[in-house]
Motif scaffolding. Sequence first.
Motif, PDB file in Angstrom:
ATOM      1  N   LEU A   1     -18.932  14.420   9.988  1.00  0.00           N
ATOM      2  CA  LEU A   1     -17.664  14.578   9.286  1.00  0.00           C
ATOM      3  C   LEU A   1     -17.066  13.227   8.892  1.00  0.00           C
ATOM      4  N   LEU A   2     -17.235  12.234   9.739  1.00  0.00           N
ATOM      5  CA  LEU A   2     -16.722  10.897   9.408  1.00  0.00           C
ATOM      6  C   LEU A   2     -17.477  10.293   8.227  1.00  0.00           C
ATOM      7  N   LYS A   3     -18.736  10.633   8.077  1.00  0.00           N
ATOM      8  CA  LYS A   3     -19.497  10.148   6.915  1.00  0.00           C
ATOM      9  C   LYS A   3     -18.894  10.697   5.623  1.00  0.00           C
ATOM     10  N   PHE A   4     -18.562  11.974   5.606  1.00  0.00           N
ATOM     11  CA  PHE A   4     -17.962  12.569   4.417  1.00  0.00           C
ATOM     12  C   PHE A   4     -16.561  12.012   4.169  1.00  0.00           C
ATOM     13  N   LEU A   5     -15.818  11.775   5.228  1.00  0.00           N
ATOM     14  CA  LEU A   5     -14.488  11.190   5.078  1.00  0.00           C
ATOM     15  C   LEU A   5     -14.561   9.773   4.512  1.00  0.00           C
ATOM     16  N   ARG A   6     -15.482   8.984   5.010  1.00  0.00           N
ATOM     17  CA  ARG A   6     -15.598   7.605   4.526  1.00  0.00           C
ATOM     18  C   ARG A   6     -16.077   7.570   3.075  1.00  0.00           C
ATOM     19  N   ALA A   7     -16.918   8.540   2.713  1.00  0.00           N
ATOM     20  CA  ALA A   7     -17.405   8.592   1.334  1.00  0.00           C
ATOM     21  C   ALA A   7     -16.280   8.889   0.357  1.00  0.00           C
TER      22      ALA A   7
ATOM     23  N   ILE B   1     -26.902  20.572  13.522  1.00  0.00           N
ATOM     24  CA  ILE B   1     -25.730  20.255  14.329  1.00  0.00           C
ATOM     25  C   ILE B   1     -24.553  21.134  13.888  1.00  0.00           C
ATOM     26  N   PRO B   2     -23.983  21.954  14.787  1.00  0.00           N
ATOM     27  CA  PRO B   2     -22.805  22.773  14.440  1.00  0.00           C
ATOM     28  C   PRO B   2     -21.634  21.855  14.084  1.00  0.00           C
ATOM     29  N   LEU B   3     -21.000  22.097  12.958  1.00  0.00           N
ATOM     30  CA  LEU B   3     -19.917  21.226  12.511  1.00  0.00           C
ATOM     31  C   LEU B   3     -18.602  21.508  13.212  1.00  0.00           C
ATOM     32  N   LEU B   4     -18.489  22.684  13.813  1.00  0.00           N
ATOM     33  CA  LEU B   4     -17.269  23.036  14.543  1.00  0.00           C
ATOM     34  C   LEU B   4     -17.637  23.431  15.968  1.00  0.00           C
ATOM     35  N   GLY B   5     -16.772  23.143  16.899  1.00  0.00           N
ATOM     36  CA  GLY B   5     -17.060  23.507  18.279  1.00  0.00           C
ATOM     37  C   GLY B   5     -16.979  22.351  19.244  1.00  0.00           C
TER      38      GLY B   5
ATOM     39  N   SER C   1     -14.118  28.403   6.499  1.00  0.00           N
ATOM     40  CA  SER C   1     -15.477  28.805   6.873  1.00  0.00           C
ATOM     41  C   SER C   1     -15.633  30.322   6.943  1.00  0.00           C
ATOM     42  N   ASN C   2     -16.777  30.789   6.425  1.00  0.00           N
ATOM     43  CA  ASN C   2     -17.111  32.213   6.491  1.00  0.00           C
ATOM     44  C   ASN C   2     -18.094  32.515   7.615  1.00  0.00           C
ATOM     45  N   GLY C   3     -18.475  31.509   8.343  1.00  0.00           N
ATOM     46  CA  GLY C   3     -19.439  31.683   9.416  1.00  0.00           C
ATOM     47  C   GLY C   3     -19.747  30.337  10.034  1.00  0.00           C
ATOM     48  N   PRO C   4     -20.665  30.283  10.983  1.00  0.00           N
ATOM     49  CA  PRO C   4     -21.013  29.002  11.626  1.00  0.00           C
ATOM     50  C   PRO C   4     -21.702  28.055  10.638  1.00  0.00           C
ATOM     51  N   ASP C   5     -21.055  26.932  10.360  1.00  0.00           N
ATOM     52  CA  ASP C   5     -21.636  25.928   9.473  1.00  0.00           C
ATOM     53  C   ASP C   5     -22.326  24.855  10.303  1.00  0.00           C
ATOM     54  N   SER C   6     -23.503  24.468   9.857  1.00  0.00           N
ATOM     55  CA  SER C   6     -24.228  23.399  10.555  1.00  0.00           C
ATOM     56  C   SER C   6     -24.947  22.539   9.533  1.00  0.00           C
ATOM     57  N   MET C   7     -25.283  21.326   9.950  1.00  0.00           N
ATOM     58  CA  MET C   7     -25.996  20.396   9.085  1.00  0.00           C
ATOM     59  C   MET C   7     -26.949  19.596   9.957  1.00  0.00           C
ATOM     60  N   TRP C   8     -28.208  19.557   9.554  1.00  0.00           N
ATOM     61  CA  TRP C   8     -29.261  18.902  10.336  1.00  0.00           C
ATOM     62  C   TRP C   8     -29.310  19.444  11.764  1.00  0.00           C
TER      63      TRP C   8
END
Length: 423
Positions: free
Chosen positions: A99-105, A86-90, A77-84
Motif C-alpha cells: 500500500l505504501l508503494k501505491f501511496l508513494r507513486a 498477500i491479503p491487502l486487508l487484515g 472492496s467486494n471481497g478479499p483483495d490480495s496482491m502477490w
Amino acid sequence: MEATSPISVQQSLNLLDQTPEFSPKPSPLKKNFVTSLMEAATLRTPSFKEDTYFISHLKASEKKALQELKDKLMAASNGPDSMWGIPLLGGDERADVILLKFLRAREFKVQDSLSMLQKCLSWRKDFEADGIVEEDLGFKELEGVVAYMHAYDREGHPVCYNAYGVFKDREMYERVFGDDEKLKKFLRWRVQVLERGIKLLHFKPGGINSIIQVTDLKDMPKRELRVASNHILSLFQDNYPEMVARKIFINVPWYFSLLYSMFSPFLTQRTKSKFVISKEGNVAETLYKFIRPEDVPVQYGGLSRPSDVLNSPPKPASEFTVKGGEKVNIQIEGIEAGATISWDIVVGGWELEYSAEFVPNAEGSYTVAVEKQRRMAANEDAIHNSFTAREAGKMVLSVDNTASRKRKVAAYRYLVRKSTSIV
C-alpha cells in the motif's frame, strides 16, 4: 585449499606513472551540452535512498494517508483483495509495504492511490498475472538474452537485465513483434520475467522490497521497438509502482543523453536520483559500483556465467584496478605438487596483454607458459582456466596495460585443489 591471506600483487610502473594519470579532456569551448550531460551522469552515485517501510518511521501525514487508504479500500472492496499472495486487508505488515508503494507513486494522495490500486487489481485479474510465472510462453531463445533475472546487487536487490540489441536482426524482430498477437505474447512474457523477480522480494519492513533494472542500449533499434517499449513502460508504471530501486543504463549512445535532457525536466528529483547512465566502455566500472564482479554476467565484464546460477553460490572475487601504463602480476603461491589450480580473471574493456605462467619453487626447474601472452579484445569474456602442477610452485597471472593511459577495473578469483580432495 583456498588461500586465506591476500595474494601478492606486484605493480611494475613505467615513466607514465611518475606523472598524474593522463585523462584527455575536450576544451571547454568545444564541450557541447550533450557531452556535459554525459560527464555529469556517467558513474555518478545516485542520491536515492530506498524508502522505509517501518510504520514508526513515517511522517504523521503519511501514517494518516495509509490508514485512510485502508479504510477506503475496505469500504470499496467486494471481497478479499490480495496482491502477490498477500491479503491487502487484515493487518499483515507485508500489505503495508504494498500500500505504501501505491501511496508513494501518487505522492500520498489517497484517492489517486486508491484508483491506481483498484485498476491494478482489475488488470491482474484480467491478465491472470498471479499464475503467469508457471506458464510456458515459448520464448526460450529470448531467455537469458533479452530480459532475465540474474543474481543480486551489493545490497541484496534482485537484478533484472534488459538488452534489446538482438532485435536489430529483422527476421528476429518480425518473429517476435510481427503482428499484434505476437506483441501481446511478448508483453506477457516480459511481465512474466518481472513477476519472477518480484517473487524474490521480501515485502516486509527492513527487507528487500525492490529490484535493480540494468538496461543495455547497445544496438537497440529504438524506432522499431517504440511501440513495444511504450507498452512495457505503461504496464510497469501502472501496475508495479516503486518496484525499482535503481535504473542503470549501460552502453548509452549519444542520442540517449539528448533524449534524457528533453524529458528530464518532467521527472521528479526522486525519479532522477534512481538513474545511473554509463556510456560505452564504462560498463564494468559502472556495474562494479553496485554489483559484485562474481555476480555480473561475463558479457558485461563480470565473472558470472549462466551455468553458475545452477550450481552453488558464486565464489567471491577480489577487485583491483590497473592504471594506465601499469603492469599487474597476481601471484598465487603455495601450490603443492599434484594440486590443480583453477582461476577466473577479467578486466573491464580488456584491450591489454594477458598471460599466465607457473613458476616452480625448485632451482633449475623451468617456468611453464600456461597461457602465452596475448592481446585481449574489448568484447572478450572473463578468462576461465585450470592447471595441474607437477611440482610445487606458484601461478603468476599478468595483465599488462603499459600501452594504454586508461585506468581499468578488474577482478579475479581462484581455487586450489589437492590431487585427491579440496583442502
